[in-house]
Design a protein around this motif. Structure first.
Motif, PDB file in Angstrom:
ATOM      1  N   ILE A 138       0.838  -1.203   0.000  1.00  0.00           N
ATOM      2  CA  ILE A 138       0.000   0.000   0.000  1.00  0.00           C
ATOM      3  C   ILE A 138       0.874   1.255   0.000  1.00  0.00           C
ATOM      4  O   ILE A 138       0.597   2.233  -0.712  1.00  0.00           O
ATOM      5  CB  ILE A 138      -0.935  -0.004   1.225  1.00  0.00           C
ATOM      6  CG1 ILE A 138      -1.903  -1.184   1.178  1.00  0.00           C
ATOM      7  CG2 ILE A 138      -1.696   1.308   1.318  1.00  0.00           C
ATOM      8  CD1 ILE A 138      -2.865  -1.156   0.025  1.00  0.00           C
ATOM      9  N   THR A 139       1.938   1.237   0.796  1.00  0.00           N
ATOM     10  CA  THR A 139       2.840   2.391   0.862  1.00  0.00           C
ATOM     11  C   THR A 139       3.462   2.679  -0.495  1.00  0.00           C
ATOM     12  O   THR A 139       3.567   3.846  -0.913  1.00  0.00           O
ATOM     13  CB  THR A 139       3.951   2.134   1.894  1.00  0.00           C
ATOM     14  OG1 THR A 139       3.360   1.948   3.184  1.00  0.00           O
ATOM     15  CG2 THR A 139       4.928   3.302   1.950  1.00  0.00           C
TER      16      THR A 139
ATOM     17  N   ARG B  40      -9.474   1.981   6.351  1.00  0.00           N
ATOM     18  CA  ARG B  40      -8.439   1.225   7.029  1.00  0.00           C
ATOM     19  C   ARG B  40      -7.492   0.592   6.001  1.00  0.00           C
ATOM     20  O   ARG B  40      -7.768   0.564   4.797  1.00  0.00           O
ATOM     21  CB  ARG B  40      -9.060   0.132   7.902  1.00  0.00           C
ATOM     22  CG  ARG B  40      -9.912   0.650   9.037  1.00  0.00           C
ATOM     23  CD  ARG B  40     -10.494  -0.486   9.874  1.00  0.00           C
ATOM     24  NE  ARG B  40     -11.392  -1.324   9.096  1.00  0.00           N
ATOM     25  CZ  ARG B  40     -11.126  -2.569   8.744  1.00  0.00           C
ATOM     26  NH1 ARG B  40      -9.953  -3.136   9.090  1.00  0.00           N
ATOM     27  NH2 ARG B  40     -11.983  -3.280   8.036  1.00  0.00           N
ATOM     28  N   LEU B  41      -6.388   0.045   6.493  1.00  0.00           N
ATOM     29  CA  LEU B  41      -5.385  -0.522   5.600  1.00  0.00           C
ATOM     30  C   LEU B  41      -5.990  -1.622   4.726  1.00  0.00           C
ATOM     31  O   LEU B  41      -5.733  -1.680   3.509  1.00  0.00           O
ATOM     32  CB  LEU B  41      -4.216  -1.086   6.425  1.00  0.00           C
ATOM     33  CG  LEU B  41      -3.022  -1.614   5.619  1.00  0.00           C
ATOM     34  CD1 LEU B  41      -2.303  -0.472   4.917  1.00  0.00           C
ATOM     35  CD2 LEU B  41      -2.051  -2.349   6.542  1.00  0.00           C
ATOM     36  N   GLU B  42      -6.817  -2.488   5.326  1.00  0.00           N
ATOM     37  CA  GLU B  42      -7.420  -3.568   4.556  1.00  0.00           C
ATOM     38  C   GLU B  42      -8.333  -3.026   3.462  1.00  0.00           C
ATOM     39  O   GLU B  42      -8.373  -3.555   2.342  1.00  0.00           O
ATOM     40  CB  GLU B  42      -8.215  -4.496   5.481  1.00  0.00           C
ATOM     41  CG  GLU B  42      -7.366  -5.304   6.447  1.00  0.00           C
ATOM     42  CD  GLU B  42      -6.903  -4.506   7.657  1.00  0.00           C
ATOM     43  OE1 GLU B  42      -6.112  -5.031   8.461  1.00  0.00           O
ATOM     44  OE2 GLU B  42      -7.349  -3.336   7.801  1.00  0.00           O
ATOM     45  N   GLU B  43      -9.065  -1.976   3.769  1.00  0.00           N
ATOM     46  CA  GLU B  43      -9.947  -1.387   2.769  1.00  0.00           C
ATOM     47  C   GLU B  43      -9.163  -0.698   1.655  1.00  0.00           C
ATOM     48  O   GLU B  43      -9.601  -0.660   0.506  1.00  0.00           O
ATOM     49  CB  GLU B  43     -10.904  -0.399   3.440  1.00  0.00           C
ATOM     50  CG  GLU B  43     -11.870  -1.053   4.419  1.00  0.00           C
ATOM     51  CD  GLU B  43     -12.680  -2.154   3.745  1.00  0.00           C
ATOM     52  OE1 GLU B  43     -13.373  -1.860   2.758  1.00  0.00           O
ATOM     53  OE2 GLU B  43     -12.584  -3.313   4.186  1.00  0.00           O
ATOM     54  N   GLN B  44      -8.007  -0.159   1.992  1.00  0.00           N
ATOM     55  CA  GLN B  44      -7.156   0.407   0.943  1.00  0.00           C
ATOM     56  C   GLN B  44      -6.684  -0.684  -0.013  1.00  0.00           C
ATOM     57  O   GLN B  44      -6.510  -0.452  -1.214  1.00  0.00           O
ATOM     58  CB  GLN B  44      -5.959   1.117   1.574  1.00  0.00           C
ATOM     59  CG  GLN B  44      -6.332   2.361   2.363  1.00  0.00           C
ATOM     60  CD  GLN B  44      -5.121   3.051   2.963  1.00  0.00           C
ATOM     61  OE1 GLN B  44      -4.110   3.257   2.295  1.00  0.00           O
ATOM     62  NE2 GLN B  44      -5.223   3.420   4.237  1.00  0.00           N
ATOM     63  N   GLY B  45      -6.464  -1.900   0.532  1.00  0.00           N
ATOM     64  CA  GLY B  45      -6.130  -3.023  -0.332  1.00  0.00           C
ATOM     65  C   GLY B  45      -7.267  -3.368  -1.266  1.00  0.00           C
ATOM     66  O   GLY B  45      -7.064  -3.652  -2.457  1.00  0.00           O
ATOM     67  N   ARG B  46      -8.517  -3.375  -0.752  1.00  0.00           N
ATOM     68  CA  ARG B  46      -9.679  -3.618  -1.608  1.00  0.00           C
ATOM     69  C   ARG B  46      -9.815  -2.527  -2.668  1.00  0.00           C
ATOM     70  O   ARG B  46     -10.216  -2.801  -3.807  1.00  0.00           O
ATOM     71  CB  ARG B  46     -10.946  -3.677  -0.759  1.00  0.00           C
ATOM     72  CG  ARG B  46     -11.057  -4.922   0.120  1.00  0.00           C
ATOM     73  CD  ARG B  46     -12.310  -4.838   0.979  1.00  0.00           C
ATOM     74  NE  ARG B  46     -12.446  -5.996   1.841  1.00  0.00           N
ATOM     75  CZ  ARG B  46     -13.103  -7.094   1.518  1.00  0.00           C
ATOM     76  NH1 ARG B  46     -13.694  -7.180   0.334  1.00  0.00           N
ATOM     77  NH2 ARG B  46     -13.204  -8.108   2.366  1.00  0.00           N
TER      78      ARG B  46
END
Length: 595
Positions: A431-432, A565-571
């Motif tokens: 993500i980063t 959240r981080l997981e949602e950024q992945g989605r």
């Protein structure tokens, strides 16, 4: 079985195949042979190098065992060593000029005069006479060069060959072997109960140096060592704190060094972790070798130079990726074959064990197949199964291996081999990189999907499968916003063509982390892009984009959230990749554009 016991058992297998040195010997990189006349005169210096690579390399040769040489007091090896000890000369690292090393040469002389006293062997007598006649003044006349001084030398008597016609070195002569065996026996430690074999034998005070771990000391590092009082117990010193017999210590050291040797097919370097693996041969040598080669192919598939080769690799590994039994790939392979995987990383003068796994090969192959299924995404970003190093490279700045975060490689390998969760730092690193401006490619999207899938499957919350390909009915808000961002980018590209900085370049990071602060502005700007398309020569394309935007917004009942959240950024990244690169969406956009 413990790490040391498994390695010691593997040494027995290597010894049976003649691929490991006997007790008291080690495989050393020897570059030159000094041929001695019976009177000790050096007649010639023969190269002893491998020519299989781009340049000559010292040839691995079984020689009397080496050891670590800490401190300032020089200690010589028996019947071989580098130029400082054999000739008393070396090359200064700063000036690159030849300098004398009298103390090292004196140590070489003292050892051999002491051990060879009273010998009647012609070869060993020739060495003693060489020590009498040698002086640094004869260096050039005897054919030595400065480039040789940093390499290792060994000796042979002129004309001495084996039955097969190969040179017989001094340390291979029967008299030399007896001398060395006697010296090893005299240096044996006190007897104790060996923790590896369970028998009473002389205990090793110092354990062998392990060479070949990436970024570790070139002279070797220890996997077992005690060098401070804080590490000792009950007044015991060095290896007596973890009693391992000298034979077992030698066995595990020889086995591990063989696994780590150059050209070894049982070694993988992934990030900062050096991984070695081997199979138990109780089910047959051929089955063990097949398991080892298949494991290497699963975690580091060979590069495919063309489409046909890539398809062949893909077809060979397809059963594993689909969760089918290993016997469908290799019918001759016993699925019950015990398989060992050891991950090591350097820690100054020591080695850290990053992970250790012993299981049946079928179980390990099943977990690797699960790893591939978690990574599956369409359109596929790879032609054959993805290598682990390829995934980790996507987490590094500039896609350089040296920029991979420390410990990440070991944690990812542990997750793959055990079937556990991927480290959260893997998803965070990907993500980063995307938020920093790296391309949102298929590999990064696949990593996001794998992390989210595995967390969902292993977590206590409701199980939710992440879509493999574009799913227009997916209700997840982050996934839909990623799709929306891809559509808005496509509208800009269709209306304005190539621009210096697209909305992806400018706003991807903010849109994926704080959607409410970015999307209203992006939607307002898209009205201009859609107007350009409707009023220009692409009205149908403008209508298609409007339809896609309407379909996506229709599923966002609660509007744009303030943060993800981080997981949602992945989605979000997965939704963007699906919409941007999906064959159906891309083809529709292209077709409407051409019409």
């Amino acid at each position: 079985m413990t790490v040391l016991a498994a390695l010691n058992s593997y040494y027995d297998r290597l010894a049976d195949r003649g691929e490991a040195p006997p007790f008291g010997y080690s495989t050393e990189r020897i570059a030159h042979i000094i041929v001695l006349a019976p009177d000790g005169e050096p007649l010639e210096i023969l190269p002893w190098q491998s020519l299989s690579g781009k340049k000559p390399e010292p040839r691995p040769t079984a020689a009397p065992q080496s050891f670590k040489r800490p401190g300032t007091t020089p200690r010589s090896f028996f019947l071989w060593d580098n130029g400082k000890f054999v000739l008393g000369l070396g090359v200064d690292k700063a000036t690159r000029r030849r300098v004398a090393h009298a103390a090292n040469h004196a140590a070489f002389q003292e050892l051999h005069r002491r051990l060879l006293a009273g010998t009647e062997d012609a070869g060993l007598l020739a060495l003693l006479r060489f020590l009498d006649v040698w002086s640094a003044d004869r260096f050039d006349a005897c054919g030595f060069t400065d480039a040789m001084l940093e390499q290792n030398f060994m000796f042979m008597l002129n004309g001495d060959t084996t039955d097969s016609g190969q040179p017989r070195f001094l340390h291979d002569r029967p008299a030399a072997r007896r001398v060395w065996e006697r010296a090893v026996a005299e240096g044996a430690g006190d007897e104790g109960l060996c923790l590896v074999t369970g028998t009473r034998q002389p205990i090793a005070r110092l354990h062998p140096a392990i060479k070949g771990v990436m970024d570790a000391q070139s002279s070797g590092a220890s996997i077992v060592s005690f060098n401070n009082d804080a590490f000792t117990s009950y007044g015991k010193e060095q290896g007596l704190n973890a009693p391992v017999s000298e034979a077992a210590a030698f066995g595990y050291g020889a086995a591990l060094n063989a696994l780590l040797a150059r050209g070894s097919g049982n070694r993988l370097t992934i990030g900062d972790a050096t991984t070695v693996f081997w199979a138990d041969a109780s089910g047959g040598e051929s089955s063990a070798r097949k398991a080892e080669s298949l494991f290497h192919a699963m975690l580091s598939p060979p590069p495919a130079e063309d489409a046909d080769e890539a398809q062949a690799i893909r077809n060979a590994l397809l059963p594993v990726s689909e969760g089918r039994p290993v016997r469908e790939i290799a019918p001759e392979l016993d699925e019950r074959t015990r398989f060992c995987v050891l991950g090591l990383s350097p820690n100054i003068a020591r080695l850290s064990v990053r992970f250790w796994l012993e299981d049946s090969f079928a179980a390990i192959a099943e977990r690797v197949g699960l790893h591939w299924r978690d990574l599956r995404i369409e359109p596929s970003p790879w032609r054959s199964a993805p290598a682990v190093w390829l995934l980790l490279r996507e987490t590094a700045a500039l896609n350089k291996t040296e920029n991979i975060a420390p410990q990440l490689a070991g944690e990812v390998m542990r997750a793959i081999l055990t079937g556990g969760r991927y480290p959260r730092s893997l998803l965070a690193a990907v993500i980063t990189r995307m938020r920093a401006g790296d391309p949102v490619n298929g590999v990064k999207a696949a990593i996001c999907r794998a992390c989210l899938n595995r967390d969902s499957r292993l977590g206590a919350k409701t199980k939710e499968e992440i879509p493999v390909s574009l799913n227009r009915d997916e209700a997840n808000a982050a996934y839909r916003m990623g799709r929306l961002f891809a559509v808005l980018e496509g509208a800009q590209r269709a209306a304005l063509g190539d621009v210096n900085a697209s909305i992806r370049d400018r706003y991807f990071g903010a849109a994926s982390a704080t959607p409410a602060s970015v999307f209203p502005m992006l939607l307002r700007n898209s009205n201009h892009h859609l107007a350009v398309l409707r009023k220009g020569d692409k009205p149908r394309l403008g209508g298609w984009f409007e339809g896609e935007i309407g379909q996506i917004l229709g599923g966002l009942d609660s509007g744009f959230p303030r943060s993800l959240r981080l997981e949602e950024q992945g989605r979000f990244a997965i939704g963007y990749y699906h919409q941007r690169y999906s064959g159906k969406a891309a083809a529709t956009e292209q077709t409407v554009s051409e019409d």
